[in-house]
Design an enzyme around this catalytic site. Structure first.
Site, short mmCIF file in Angstrom:
data_model
loop_
_atom_site.label_atom_id
_atom_site.label_comp_id
_atom_site.label_asym_id
_atom_site.label_seq_id
_atom_site.Cartn_x
_atom_site.Cartn_y
_atom_site.Cartn_z
N GLY A 160 1.06 -0.74 -0.38
CA GLY A 160 -0.08 0.21 -0.13
C GLY A 160 1.11 1.27 0.01
O GLY A 160 1.65 1.12 -0.37
N ARG A 183 -2.06 -8.76 -2.38
CA ARG A 183 -2.95 -9.54 -3.11
C ARG A 183 -3.31 -8.79 -4.23
O ARG A 183 -3.86 -9.89 -5.43
CB ARG A 183 -4.34 -8.64 -2.25
CG ARG A 183 -4.52 -8.98 -0.88
CD ARG A 183 -5.68 -9.30 -0.03
NE ARG A 183 -5.91 -7.82 -0.38
CZ ARG A 183 -6.42 -6.97 0.77
NH1 ARG A 183 -7.89 -7.67 0.93
NH2 ARG A 183 -6.45 -5.97 0.69
N ILE A 242 6.24 -3.62 10.20
CA ILE A 242 6.00 -1.58 11.34
C ILE A 242 4.92 -2.39 10.87
O ILE A 242 3.87 -1.35 11.31
CB ILE A 242 6.86 -1.20 10.34
CG1 ILE A 242 6.45 -1.45 8.88
CG2 ILE A 242 7.88 -0.69 11.01
CD1 ILE A 242 6.96 -0.50 8.59
N ALA A 243 4.26 -3.65 10.97
CA ALA A 243 2.44 -3.81 11.04
C ALA A 243 1.92 -3.87 12.27
O ALA A 243 1.78 -3.15 13.01
CB ALA A 243 2.49 -4.82 10.17
N ARG A 244 1.53 -4.92 12.17
CA ARG A 244 1.21 -5.27 13.34
C ARG A 244 0.92 -6.91 13.64
O ARG A 244 1.65 -7.50 13.23
CB ARG A 244 -0.20 -6.05 13.25
CG ARG A 244 -1.53 -4.79 13.30
CD ARG A 244 -1.68 -3.34 14.41
NE ARG A 244 -2.61 -2.05 14.29
CZ ARG A 244 -2.00 -1.28 13.88
NH1 ARG A 244 -0.43 -1.19 13.38
NH2 ARG A 244 -2.50 -0.18 13.67
N GLU A 273 0.60 -6.67 23.04
CA GLU A 273 1.48 -5.40 23.03
C GLU A 273 0.36 -4.38 23.86
O GLU A 273 -0.34 -4.23 23.84
CB GLU A 273 1.96 -4.37 22.13
CG GLU A 273 1.10 -3.70 20.77
CD GLU A 273 1.38 -3.26 20.00
OE1 GLU A 273 2.14 -3.94 19.14
OE2 GLU A 273 1.31 -1.72 19.74
N HIS A 291 6.07 0.45 19.09
CA HIS A 291 5.00 0.73 18.31
C HIS A 291 5.25 2.35 17.56
O HIS A 291 3.81 3.02 18.19
CB HIS A 291 3.17 0.56 19.08
CG HIS A 291 2.17 0.71 17.89
ND1 HIS A 291 1.40 -0.27 18.31
CD2 HIS A 291 3.01 1.30 16.74
CE1 HIS A 291 0.74 0.42 16.55
NE2 HIS A 291 1.11 0.66 16.03
N ILE A 292 5.97 3.01 17.02
CA ILE A 292 6.24 4.08 17.04
C ILE A 292 6.67 4.47 15.87
O ILE A 292 7.59 6.30 15.52
CB ILE A 292 7.61 4.57 18.24
CG1 ILE A 292 8.76 4.07 17.68
CG2 ILE A 292 7.38 4.45 19.61
CD1 ILE A 292 10.51 4.37 18.81
#
Ligand code: GLV
Length: 331
Positions: A160, A183, A242-244, A273, A291-292
């Protein structure tokens, strides 16, 4: 019931920029929690149940059970681009608008993804600890020797806006070969601008020196990187997320590192987290951050203002700048 002509009530569960709260206060009755302590789910539910709108962060879960307790809620403005904390279907069913903060954080997040890649491949954090621990006694030909970033192959999973921004840094700035899995295959002109080409996921894992996850989380891609996928990665390769956190099976990840298969990994996001799997904390060849990726003052302020603008637009003109379920606005 909200009295006629009363200002809508906005609840902000986490500390936020005082200037943005001030801006909201000129439109709304604002209740905010400036204490640097997350509320319990029960406290959150109680306060949300009295609100017309919420300015949420990625850790505020909006699901069917919460919505049932919040009959006057009309909008949740997430100060994040990811919105896996929202049950979007239930929100739409309940007529609650959801918004997020795309675009404003793209470049900042891509910068940080690249910083993690560099730090991991060049053993930056491990070297720094080594020096601070006063272990540096002399020059050595292979002291903290890492892997090259320039000229290597980067595999990006999820292409994306942020994935594309990472790809541009890699192909233009570091002369890397960039492959991606997504996708859908990107239009040829976008691929060209990113210097990237589409491959199957297994091929990406097998060919990349560094793999970066930049895709949204959904239950369908839970633990999409597990033992099998990790075993396909090149020996000595690096994984950056860096996503989830839920995209990676963290136990399998640590196993792969301990077996000596991976060169290292860098994580900005974690399953569960802010609790961290204790096995992650004892590893040397890793970089772990809280998560920064979008956290620069400039970008966080833009995110906060965009969330506020969504609230203001919604209550003043029943519109929104970045709606996730715009069908709610049509009702
Ligand atoms: C951060 O993770 C975001 O989704 O904005």
């Amino acid at each position: 019931m909200t009295p006629v002509n009363a200002k809508p009530k906005i609840y902000i569960p986490r500390p936020n920029f005082p200037e943005v709260i001030g801006r909201l206060e000129s439109h709304f009755e604002v209740v905010h929690n400036q204490a640097d302590q997350a509320l319990t789910a029960e406290q959150f539910r109680l306060l949300a149940s009295q609100a017309d709108g919420l300015l949420t962060t990625g850790s505020d879960v909006i699901n069917e059970s919460l919505l049932k307790a919040c009959p006057q809620l009309k909008i949740c403005a997430n100060m994040a681009v990811g919105y896996n904390n929202f049950d979007l279907l239930s929100m739409t069913r309940a007529g609650v608008l959801a918004t997020n903060t795309p675009d404003v954080l793209t470049q900042t997040t891509a910068d940080f993804g690249f910083a993690l890649l560099m730090a991991c491949a060049r053993r930056l954090v491990e070297s720094e600890h080594f020096l601070r621990d006063q272990q540096w006694k002399q020059w050595r030909y292979d002291l903290m020797a890492g892997q090259d970033v320039h000229g290597s192959t980067l595999g990006i999973i999820g292409m994306g806006r942020i994935g594309q921004a990472v790809a541009k840094r890699a192909s233009m700035g570091f002369d890397m070969k960039v492959i991606y899995h997504n996708r859908s295959v990107l239009p040829a002109d976008v691929e060209k601008a990113c210097g990237a080409s589409w491959v199957e996921l297994d091929a990406l894992l097998a060919q990349s020196d560094h793999v970066m996850l930049v895709l949204p989380y959904s239950p369908e891609c839970h633990h999409m990187i597990g033992a099998r996928q990790l075993s396909l990665m090149k020996p000595g390769a690096h994984l950056i997320n860096i996503a989830r956190g839920g995209l990676i099976d963290e136990e399998a990840l640590v196993d792969a590192l301990e077996r000596g298969h991976l060169g290292g990994f860098a994580l900005d996001v974690f399953e569960g987290e802010p609790q961290i799997n204790p096995r992650l904390l004892t590893q040397k060849r890793v970089v772990l951050t809280p998560h920064i990726a979008s956290s620069t003052i400039q970008t966080r302020l833009k995110m906060s203002n965009l969330a506020a603008d969504n609230l203001i637009e919604f209550f003043s003109r029943r519109q929104a700048l970045t709606p996730l379920n715009p069908e709610v606005l049509e009702k």
